[in-house]
Design a protein around this motif. Sequence first.
Motif, PDB file in Angstrom:
ATOM      1  N   ASP A   1     -13.780  -8.659  35.033  1.00 55.10           N
ATOM      2  CA  ASP A   1     -12.723  -7.673  35.198  1.00 55.10           C
ATOM      3  C   ASP A   1     -12.763  -6.724  34.002  1.00 55.10           C
ATOM      4  O   ASP A   1     -12.385  -7.106  32.888  1.00 55.10           O
ATOM      5  CB  ASP A   1     -11.364  -8.379  35.285  1.00 55.10           C
ATOM      6  N   ARG A   2     -13.245  -5.520  34.219  1.00 54.28           N
ATOM      7  CA  ARG A   2     -13.382  -4.563  33.122  1.00 54.28           C
ATOM      8  C   ARG A   2     -12.039  -4.171  32.525  1.00 54.28           C
ATOM      9  O   ARG A   2     -11.928  -3.921  31.325  1.00 54.28           O
ATOM     10  CB  ARG A   2     -14.105  -3.310  33.617  1.00 54.28           C
ATOM     11  N   ARG A   3     -11.022  -4.101  33.350  1.00 54.19           N
ATOM     12  CA  ARG A   3      -9.697  -3.688  32.840  1.00 54.19           C
ATOM     13  C   ARG A   3      -9.127  -4.689  31.842  1.00 54.19           C
ATOM     14  O   ARG A   3      -8.602  -4.312  30.806  1.00 54.19           O
ATOM     15  CB  ARG A   3      -8.727  -3.478  33.992  1.00 54.19           C
ATOM     16  N   SER A   4      -9.227  -5.956  32.182  1.00 54.08           N
ATOM     17  CA  SER A   4      -8.672  -6.984  31.289  1.00 54.08           C
ATOM     18  C   SER A   4      -9.677  -7.436  30.232  1.00 54.08           C
ATOM     19  O   SER A   4      -9.300  -8.068  29.248  1.00 54.08           O
ATOM     20  CB  SER A   4      -8.205  -8.195  32.093  1.00 54.08           C
ATOM     21  N   GLY A   5     -10.956  -7.139  30.466  1.00 55.47           N
ATOM     22  CA  GLY A   5     -11.989  -7.582  29.535  1.00 55.47           C
ATOM     23  C   GLY A   5     -12.206  -9.082  29.563  1.00 55.47           C
ATOM     24  O   GLY A   5     -12.540  -9.689  28.550  1.00 55.47           O
ATOM     25  N   GLN A   6     -12.011  -9.682  30.763  1.00 49.39           N
ATOM     26  CA  GLN A   6     -12.158 -11.125  30.898  1.00 49.39           C
ATOM     27  C   GLN A   6     -13.028 -11.462  32.099  1.00 49.39           C
ATOM     28  O   GLN A   6     -13.054 -10.749  33.091  1.00 49.39           O
ATOM     29  CB  GLN A   6     -10.801 -11.791  31.065  1.00 49.39           C
ATOM     30  N   GLY A   7     -13.725 -12.598  31.970  1.00 52.21           N
ATOM     31  CA  GLY A   7     -14.593 -13.050  33.042  1.00 52.21           C
ATOM     32  C   GLY A   7     -14.166 -14.384  33.597  1.00 52.21           C
ATOM     33  O   GLY A   7     -13.408 -15.124  32.970  1.00 52.21           O
ATOM     34  N   VAL A   8     -14.683 -14.662  34.790  1.00 53.56           N
ATOM     35  CA  VAL A   8     -14.448 -15.940  35.462  1.00 53.56           C
ATOM     36  C   VAL A   8     -15.809 -16.484  35.887  1.00 53.56           C
ATOM     37  O   VAL A   8     -16.650 -15.739  36.397  1.00 53.56           O
ATOM     38  CB  VAL A   8     -13.543 -15.774  36.704  1.00 53.56           C
ATOM     39  N   LEU A   9     -16.008 -17.765  35.686  1.00 52.05           N
ATOM     40  CA  LEU A   9     -17.244 -18.426  36.075  1.00 52.05           C
ATOM     41  C   LEU A   9     -16.882 -19.616  36.944  1.00 52.05           C
ATOM     42  O   LEU A   9     -16.114 -20.486  36.529  1.00 52.05           O
ATOM     43  CB  LEU A   9     -17.999 -18.888  34.824  1.00 52.05           C
ATOM     44  N   ARG A  10     -17.401 -19.643  38.170  1.00 49.12           N
ATOM     45  CA  ARG A  10     -17.161 -20.768  39.079  1.00 49.12           C
ATOM     46  C   ARG A  10     -18.463 -21.559  39.183  1.00 49.12           C
ATOM     47  O   ARG A  10     -19.496 -21.021  39.581  1.00 49.12           O
ATOM     48  CB  ARG A  10     -16.731 -20.311  40.461  1.00 49.12           C
ATOM     49  N   LEU A  11     -18.402 -22.823  38.800  1.00 47.41           N
ATOM     50  CA  LEU A  11     -19.559 -23.711  38.842  1.00 47.41           C
ATOM     51  C   LEU A  11     -19.466 -24.611  40.059  1.00 47.41           C
ATOM     52  O   LEU A  11     -18.401 -25.156  40.347  1.00 47.41           O
ATOM     53  CB  LEU A  11     -19.597 -24.588  37.589  1.00 47.41           C
ATOM     54  N   THR A  12     -20.570 -24.775  40.766  1.00 51.74           N
ATOM     55  CA  THR A  12     -20.642 -25.721  41.876  1.00 51.74           C
ATOM     56  C   THR A  12     -21.678 -26.774  41.495  1.00 51.74           C
ATOM     57  O   THR A  12     -22.796 -26.442  41.097  1.00 51.74           O
ATOM     58  CB  THR A  12     -21.045 -25.028  43.188  1.00 51.74           C
ATOM     59  N   PHE A  13     -21.275 -28.026  41.610  1.00 51.72           N
ATOM     60  CA  PHE A  13     -22.113 -29.139  41.190  1.00 51.72           C
ATOM     61  C   PHE A  13     -22.887 -29.726  42.363  1.00 51.72           C
ATOM     62  O   PHE A  13     -22.605 -29.416  43.519  1.00 51.72           O
ATOM     63  CB  PHE A  13     -21.242 -30.223  40.536  1.00 51.72           C
ATOM     64  N   ASP A  14     -23.845 -30.591  42.050  1.00 48.17           N
ATOM     65  CA  ASP A  14     -24.656 -31.227  43.086  1.00 48.17           C
ATOM     66  C   ASP A  14     -23.803 -31.954  44.124  1.00 48.17           C
ATOM     67  O   ASP A  14     -24.175 -32.015  45.297  1.00 48.17           O
ATOM     68  CB  ASP A  14     -25.646 -32.217  42.473  1.00 48.17           C
TER      69      ASP A  14
ATOM     70  N   GLU B   1     -13.779 -24.129  37.579  1.00 49.46           N
ATOM     71  CA  GLU B   1     -13.615 -22.694  37.329  1.00 49.46           C
ATOM     72  C   GLU B   1     -13.196 -22.480  35.881  1.00 49.46           C
ATOM     73  O   GLU B   1     -12.227 -23.062  35.423  1.00 49.46           O
ATOM     74  CB  GLU B   1     -12.570 -22.124  38.280  1.00 49.46           C
ATOM     75  N   LEU B   2     -13.975 -21.652  35.194  1.00 47.04           N
ATOM     76  CA  LEU B   2     -13.661 -21.302  33.810  1.00 47.04           C
ATOM     77  C   LEU B   2     -13.119 -19.884  33.826  1.00 47.04           C
ATOM     78  O   LEU B   2     -13.808 -18.959  34.256  1.00 47.04           O
ATOM     79  CB  LEU B   2     -14.923 -21.399  32.952  1.00 47.04           C
ATOM     80  N   ARG B   3     -11.897 -19.708  33.342  1.00 45.27           N
ATOM     81  CA  ARG B   3     -11.221 -18.411  33.378  1.00 45.27           C
ATOM     82  C   ARG B   3     -11.017 -17.859  31.976  1.00 45.27           C
ATOM     83  O   ARG B   3     -11.125 -18.573  31.001  1.00 45.27           O
ATOM     84  CB  ARG B   3      -9.854 -18.541  34.061  1.00 45.27           C
ATOM     85  N   SER B   4     -10.683 -16.580  31.929  1.00 46.07           N
ATOM     86  CA  SER B   4     -10.353 -15.891  30.678  1.00 46.07           C
ATOM     87  C   SER B   4     -11.481 -15.957  29.654  1.00 46.07           C
ATOM     88  O   SER B   4     -11.247 -16.117  28.452  1.00 46.07           O
ATOM     89  CB  SER B   4      -9.060 -16.455  30.069  1.00 46.07           C
ATOM     90  N   LEU B   5     -12.719 -15.835  30.133  1.00 40.43           N
ATOM     91  CA  LEU B   5     -13.870 -15.842  29.231  1.00 40.43           C
ATOM     92  C   LEU B   5     -14.075 -14.455  28.639  1.00 40.43           C
ATOM     93  O   LEU B   5     -13.966 -13.458  29.349  1.00 40.43           O
ATOM     94  CB  LEU B   5     -15.129 -16.261  29.987  1.00 40.43           C
TER      95      LEU B   5
END
Length: 72
Positions: A13-26, A32-36
């Motif tokens: 999100d360019r406006r907030s300057g934060q990223g989200v990463l969703r990991l899917t495991f085997d 979900e990692l938020r506010s990166l």
Amino acid sequence: MAKRISYYDVAWDRRSGQGVLRLTFDDRTQAELRSLSGEELGLICALLRLEKPIAYDEANETFSTDSSLIEG
């Protein structure tokens, strides 16, 4: 115990300057990692692209490429 990551999705999100990463495991569960920050998201994405296998331990919030630590 760390779970092996099968694939991941990234959002920035360019406006907030934060990223989200969703990991899917085997086992098809997800984390979900938020506010990166941009720096953190870039570092984690580089690790995910360049290293195999890679795992994530939700309890300790750590990534690992050490196969002896990976569940499975």
